[in-house]
Scaffold this motif. Structure first.
Motif, PDB file in Angstrom:
ATOM      1  N   SER A 141     -47.840  19.982   6.619  1.00 31.88           N
ATOM      2  CA  SER A 141     -48.112  19.740   5.194  1.00 31.88           C
ATOM      3  C   SER A 141     -47.314  18.548   4.679  1.00 31.88           C
ATOM      4  O   SER A 141     -47.788  17.780   3.832  1.00 31.88           O
ATOM      5  N   LEU A 142     -46.097  18.371   5.190  1.00 33.85           N
ATOM      6  CA  LEU A 142     -45.309  17.198   4.797  1.00 33.85           C
ATOM      7  C   LEU A 142     -45.946  15.910   5.312  1.00 33.85           C
ATOM      8  O   LEU A 142     -45.921  14.884   4.634  1.00 33.85           O
ATOM      9  N   LYS A 143     -46.540  15.978   6.499  1.00 34.30           N
ATOM     10  CA  LYS A 143     -47.216  14.797   7.040  1.00 34.30           C
ATOM     11  C   LYS A 143     -48.430  14.431   6.194  1.00 34.30           C
ATOM     12  O   LYS A 143     -48.658  13.255   5.888  1.00 34.30           O
ATOM     13  N   VAL A 144     -49.215  15.436   5.800  1.00 33.91           N
ATOM     14  CA  VAL A 144     -50.395  15.182   4.973  1.00 33.91           C
ATOM     15  C   VAL A 144     -49.978  14.553   3.647  1.00 33.91           C
ATOM     16  O   VAL A 144     -50.675  13.679   3.104  1.00 33.91           O
ATOM     17  N   ALA A 145     -48.847  14.987   3.119  1.00 29.61           N
ATOM     18  CA  ALA A 145     -48.348  14.432   1.856  1.00 29.61           C
ATOM     19  C   ALA A 145     -47.666  13.084   2.044  1.00 29.61           C
ATOM     20  O   ALA A 145     -47.118  12.535   1.093  1.00 29.61           O
ATOM     21  N   ARG A 146     -47.715  12.547   3.275  1.00 28.51           N
ATOM     22  CA  ARG A 146     -47.181  11.234   3.623  1.00 28.51           C
ATOM     23  C   ARG A 146     -45.674  11.119   3.374  1.00 28.51           C
ATOM     24  O   ARG A 146     -45.186  10.100   2.888  1.00 28.51           O
ATOM     25  N   HIS A 147     -44.937  12.174   3.718  1.00 30.40           N
ATOM     26  CA  HIS A 147     -43.486  12.091   3.683  1.00 30.40           C
ATOM     27  C   HIS A 147     -43.029  11.451   4.998  1.00 30.40           C
ATOM     28  O   HIS A 147     -43.396  11.909   6.086  1.00 30.40           O
ATOM     29  N   THR A 148     -42.253  10.403   4.887  1.00 27.20           N
ATOM     30  CA  THR A 148     -41.878   9.650   6.089  1.00 27.20           C
ATOM     31  C   THR A 148     -40.366   9.565   6.303  1.00 27.20           C
ATOM     32  O   THR A 148     -39.934   9.085   7.345  1.00 27.20           O
ATOM     33  N   ARG A 149     -39.574  10.019   5.354  1.00 27.25           N
ATOM     34  CA  ARG A 149     -38.130   9.936   5.489  1.00 27.25           C
ATOM     35  C   ARG A 149     -37.533  11.324   5.319  1.00 27.25           C
ATOM     36  O   ARG A 149     -37.746  11.970   4.293  1.00 27.25           O
ATOM     37  N   VAL A 150     -36.801  11.738   6.340  1.00 31.20           N
ATOM     38  CA  VAL A 150     -36.336  13.130   6.398  1.00 31.20           C
ATOM     39  C   VAL A 150     -34.834  13.154   6.660  1.00 31.20           C
ATOM     40  O   VAL A 150     -34.325  12.412   7.511  1.00 31.20           O
ATOM     41  N   ASP A 168     -45.139  17.777  17.726  1.00 39.32           N
ATOM     42  CA  ASP A 168     -46.425  18.438  18.004  1.00 39.32           C
ATOM     43  C   ASP A 168     -47.446  18.191  16.887  1.00 39.32           C
ATOM     44  O   ASP A 168     -48.646  18.127  17.151  1.00 39.32           O
ATOM     45  N   VAL A 169     -46.986  18.091  15.651  1.00 35.01           N
ATOM     46  CA  VAL A 169     -47.910  17.874  14.530  1.00 35.01           C
ATOM     47  C   VAL A 169     -47.921  16.405  14.097  1.00 35.01           C
ATOM     48  O   VAL A 169     -48.355  16.075  12.999  1.00 35.01           O
ATOM     49  N   LYS A 170     -47.415  15.521  14.978  1.00 37.35           N
ATOM     50  CA  LYS A 170     -47.390  14.075  14.725  1.00 37.35           C
ATOM     51  C   LYS A 170     -46.582  13.715  13.469  1.00 37.35           C
ATOM     52  O   LYS A 170     -46.913  12.799  12.733  1.00 37.35           O
ATOM     53  N   PHE A 171     -45.527  14.514  13.286  1.00 38.31           N
ATOM     54  CA  PHE A 171     -44.593  14.219  12.197  1.00 38.31           C
ATOM     55  C   PHE A 171     -43.351  13.514  12.731  1.00 38.31           C
ATOM     56  O   PHE A 171     -42.398  13.273  12.007  1.00 38.31           O
ATOM     57  N   PHE A 172     -43.411  13.205  14.032  1.00 39.60           N
ATOM     58  CA  PHE A 172     -42.329  12.473  14.681  1.00 39.60           C
ATOM     59  C   PHE A 172     -42.966  11.289  15.423  1.00 39.60           C
ATOM     60  O   PHE A 172     -43.156  11.303  16.625  1.00 39.60           O
ATOM     61  N   GLU A 173     -43.343  10.274  14.647  1.00 34.54           N
ATOM     62  CA  GLU A 173     -44.028   9.111  15.207  1.00 34.54           C
ATOM     63  C   GLU A 173     -43.593   7.860  14.458  1.00 34.54           C
ATOM     64  O   GLU A 173     -42.573   7.873  13.745  1.00 34.54           O
TER      65      GLU A 173
END
Length: 854
Positions: A141-150, A168-173
């Motif tokens: 859900s964070l990826k869909v919301a375009r959050h890029t800095r964690v 796995d959910v392409k939130f680490f790319e």
């Protein structure tokens, strides 16, 4: 050294172990690392007066809470200062939007301390991860919301688990940045994630290359192979181990540096008793004021709180070769970035070696067109295209940065516009936002709206809006085009003036006695006079004057000279006017007799004009506050049929087919390209604004600086100019090459001169001719008077006799007049005297006869 091992989190076992140690007799207790257990142990130590040393993160104390004296000793960096280091780091990297993830209450407290230093305008989000469970749905859900800095806060043993789920959910790319709060994150083996494109940053408080650290590490390995039972370590020294070593050194040094009169003798103290170690408080104060240098650097303690202060933090970044130091921080000096620009470029280039950059573009000459394969040639990949955009991206990525790329054409071939209904971007901008492309390059204008959605490099080309219009159809050659400077009326009046002045000169010359000349200058007493001003010579003088050639004969009478002077003045003005206007007609093609600028377009309604719908030019007029441009926008918006087109090619075609009834507003670079190839087009007016084309990329792109530097390098070397000339300019031997002419400036177009323009010359000529006629009449009457006196005739007879002879235009010779004989002469002599006025020959015969009779 007496050691007790307890279960992590078992505060009861920790209390019992502390009581056992106090009963044996100790001068200080170190540990445990569990916060709850540590609080229990500290309570026993404070009651017994024995120093308690720990090395674990503790939340900042409450403001209103009184700290007991002496306080507990904690070698772990102060919580507030550590949070400040992270907050300053994200601010230095322009993080104004970020997500904070944690999985326990301590993590939430640390993140709250970071937010205390955040800018009020920052946009942040806090979410809690579930330890030991699947968090992929949250991360997705964070990826869909375009959050890029964690910012991730969790124990080091759970970091790899969370990063795997993010991968796995392409939130680490690519375009992702992670800051790991654990001080042991650098000790993790992230081999499986090392070649990912995410930027991973962590913190550590000691240098592994330091001599103290390496010596300790070697000693630890030696002890690990002995029979001594110690906990198993990773391949790096953890913070817990380093702080434990520093705690031992602090205690040892404190014992060695106590005053000689102070003896340290441990006492056995029962937890249930009220007994205290008498030397405990003094020894605790000595430890607090005894700075040492350990593995984690200089150890300075606050006397009132027991917390460690003035520590160093090192910022580490993950690369293909592992974690590398990029900056150092100290509470007093702030950040010191140790990497140079070259180091950054080298590390990024190393990171991108396995990446193929996706370059989005659109078809449109001269930026990108599809190549026409030669016979038997099969085009694949990037070889399918050619143009300025391909050459530019090849120079930047391939030649300068040595990276691979592939060109992607957006399906709708659009630049990118925001749809208010769907709240999404399309075209090239949409591709970048959706991470379908890494770069977008074409004639993409940098605008405020686009800049709020994606990032741009330094402009690689500057331009402005101008007007593309059709040249006027050249007029058909005319055989008598030399007559154009004057209107037909003027030519008619000039011809009439020529005839009238010639006739007037002829009449006045016959009336003027001075224009009757001796035909034989050597004969002092001529018998007859000659008048050369017959109609032929009169016309010759006037025509020679107006042709600015002059004549070999000139009048001598006052009236004739006056009329000649007036005619010469008339000829001067008319010839000068004709010459000037003829030069304007011949040198000025009057390329555009309808519009010269944007103001001309705005003030008329005959010629329609438009732009590319949804493009930067479209929004320039839509949002402009200039009255002229507002008027133009209103005209474009209300025009029927619509004047907006899908692309530049359609606009150019509409200008060509519009037959000077449609003008197209487009970028000056595109107009320059069209003028080089379309001989029927012309650019009208100057630039309406100033802007630039830039290479677009998603926000937070790690390669943004490298690409920007490459553009600047190409600009400084002149490569950008060379690329533009390659695709804009046609070869000198090209058959379609056009030679553009400058459009005539407003006010320089020629127009035929009418009677209203030169009528004054005719008036002057008429007045002059009237004055000449008057002077001729006076001169004639004066001559008649002289003739009447000399010939002893009445003035009326002399008048009619002279007038009759003057009007005999066929007579060009006049007898010389002599004095009339006396009254005693015979009658036939009187009759001969009267005939003198009729014939010069009779007068001559009469005079000879008189002499003979005498």
């Amino acid at each position: 050294m007496n050691t007790r091992y307890i279960t992590y989190g078992d505060s009861y076992a920790a209390s019992k172990a502390a009581c056992d140690l106090l009963a044996v007799g100790v001068i200080a207790i170190y540990g445990p690392t569990d916060p709850n257990s540590a609080d229990a142990v500290q309570a026993h130590c404070r009651a017994a007066g024995v120093p308690h040393i720990q090395a674990t993160w503790r939340p900042p104390p409450l403001r209103d809470l009184e700290i007991p004296s002496p306080p507990g000793i904690n070698l772990y960096p102060e919580a507030v200062a550590l949070s400040e280091a992270v907050a300053v780091f994200i601010k230095d990297n322009d993080w104004n939007t970020y997500t904070l993830l944690y999985d326990d209450d301590e993590g939430l407290i640390r993140l709250q301390e970071i937010l205390k230093y955040a800018d009020p305008n920052d946009n942040w989000l806090v979410r809690r991860l579930k330890s030991g469970k699947d968090n992929r749905q949250l991360l997705k859900s964070l990826k869909v919301a375009r959050h890029t800095r964690v910012i991730l806060d969790c124990p080091s043993d759970r970091i790899l688990e969370y990063l795997r789920q993010a991968h796995d959910v392409k939130f680490f790319e690519d375009y992702m940045s992670y800051v790991l709060m654990s001080l042991d994150a650098h000790t993790l083996d992230l081999q499986e994630l090392r070649y990912g494109l995410s930027n991973v940053t962590c913190l550590r408080i000691f240098d592994h290359a330091d001599s103290r650290t390496t010596a300790y590490h070697a000693d630890w390995k030696a002890r690990a192979t002995s029979d001594i039972k110690i906990p198993r370590m990773t391949h790096e020294i953890t913070v817990e181990a380093a702080l434990a070593s520093d705690a031992a050194n602090l205690l040892t040094n404190s014992v060695e540096t106590v005053p000689k009169d102070f003896k340290i003798e441990p006492e056995s103290i029962e937890c249930k008793s009220d007994a205290k170690w008498e030397s405990g408080n003094i020894f605790t104060e000595h430890i607090l004021t005894n700075p040492i240098t350990g593995i984690t650097g200089n150890i300075l303690l606050d006397n009132s709180t027991g917390e460690r202060k003035n520590f160093n933090v090192e910022i580490m970044e993950l690369s293909n070769s592992g974690f590398n130091s990029i900056a150092k921080w100290n509470a007093d000096t702030g950040f010191d970035y140790v990497r140079t620009a070259t180091d950054v470029s080298d590390l990024l280039a190393e990171k991108w070696q396995n990446k193929t950059f996706r370059v989005a573009s659109r078809i449109g000459a001269p930026y990108l067109v599809e190549r026409v394969p030669k016979e038997g040639e099969v085009l694949t990949g990037n070889d399918r295209y050619e143009g300025y955009s391909k050459d530019l991206v090849n120079e930047i990525l391939k030649e300068t940065l040595h990276l691979n790329y592939e060109i992607i054409i957006v399906p709708d071939n659009g630049y990118g516009a925001y749809n208010k209904e769907t709240k999404k971007w399309d075209g090239l901008i949409g591709y970048l936002i959706d991470r379908k492309a890494d770069l977008a390059i074409c004639d993409l204008t940098i605008t405020y709206e686009r800049r709020s959605a994606v990032d741009f490099t330094t402009p690689f080309m500057t331009l402005g809006i101008s007007i593309l219009y059709m040249k006027p159809t050249p007029p058909e050659p005319e055989l008598f085009s030399f007559l154009k400077p004057f209107s037909v009326d003027v030519w008619i009046y000039m011809a009439a003036a020529f005839l009238l002045v010639s006739l007037l000169l002829h009449i006045l010359a016959r009336l003027a006695p001075n224009d009757w000349e001796n035909p034989h200058p050597c004969d002092k007493s001529p018998e007859e006079l000659e008048n050369i001003w017959h109609i032929k010579n009169s016309c010759w003088l006037t025509v020679g004057s107006i042709m600015t050639q002059g004549s070999d004969i000139l009048p001598k009478g006052y009236s004739t000279r006056w009329v000649c002077g007036m005619w010469w003045f008339f000829a001067l003005i008319m010839c000068s006017s004709y010459t000037a206007n003829l030069a304007a007609f011949l040198t000025n093609a009057a390329m555009d007799d309808s519009i010269k600028s944007a103001e001309d377009l705005a003030m008329q309604t005959k010629i329609k004009f438009g732009t590319v719908g949804g493009g930067s030019t479209y929004f320039f007029f839509k949002r402009s506050n200039v009255s002229t441009y507002q008027r133009m926008w209103t005209a474009m918006e209300s025009a029927r049929p619509p004047v907006f087109v899908k692309n530049n090619d359609e606009g150019v075609e509409r200008v060509f087919k519009g037959k000077r009834q449609y003008a197209f507003l487009m970028e000056s670079t595109a107009i320059e390209y069209q003028l080089e190839r379309g001989c029927d087009f012309v650019q009208v007016g100057g630039l309406l604004d100033s802007k630039g084309y830039g290479i677009a990329m998603p926000f937070f792109s790690s390669y943004r600086t490298a690409v920007d530097n490459a553009v600047l390098k190409l600009a400084e070397s002149g490569k950008l100019v060379e690329l533009k000339n390659r695709w804009w300019k046609l070869p000198e031997n090209a058959t379609k090459k056009c030679v553009q002419q400058e459009v005539a400036e407003e006010g320089t177009s020629a127009a035929e001169l009418g009677v209203d323009n030169v009528g004054g010359v005719f008036v002057v000529l008429g007045i002059g001719c009237g004055m000449a006629a008057g002077m001729g009449a006076l001169e004639f009457l004066w001559h008649v008077k002289d003739v009447a006196i000399e010939q002893k005739m009445s003035q009326m007879d002399a008048f009619w006799a002279e007038l009759s002879f003057a009007l005999s235009f066929w007579e060009t010779e006049k007898p010389v007049e002599h004095s009339r004989p006396s009254s005693s002469a015979s009658g036939d002599m009187a009759s001969r005297a009267s005939s003198v006025l009729r014939s010069a020959v009779d007068l001559f015969n009469m005079d000879v006869f008189k002499k003979d009779s005498r």
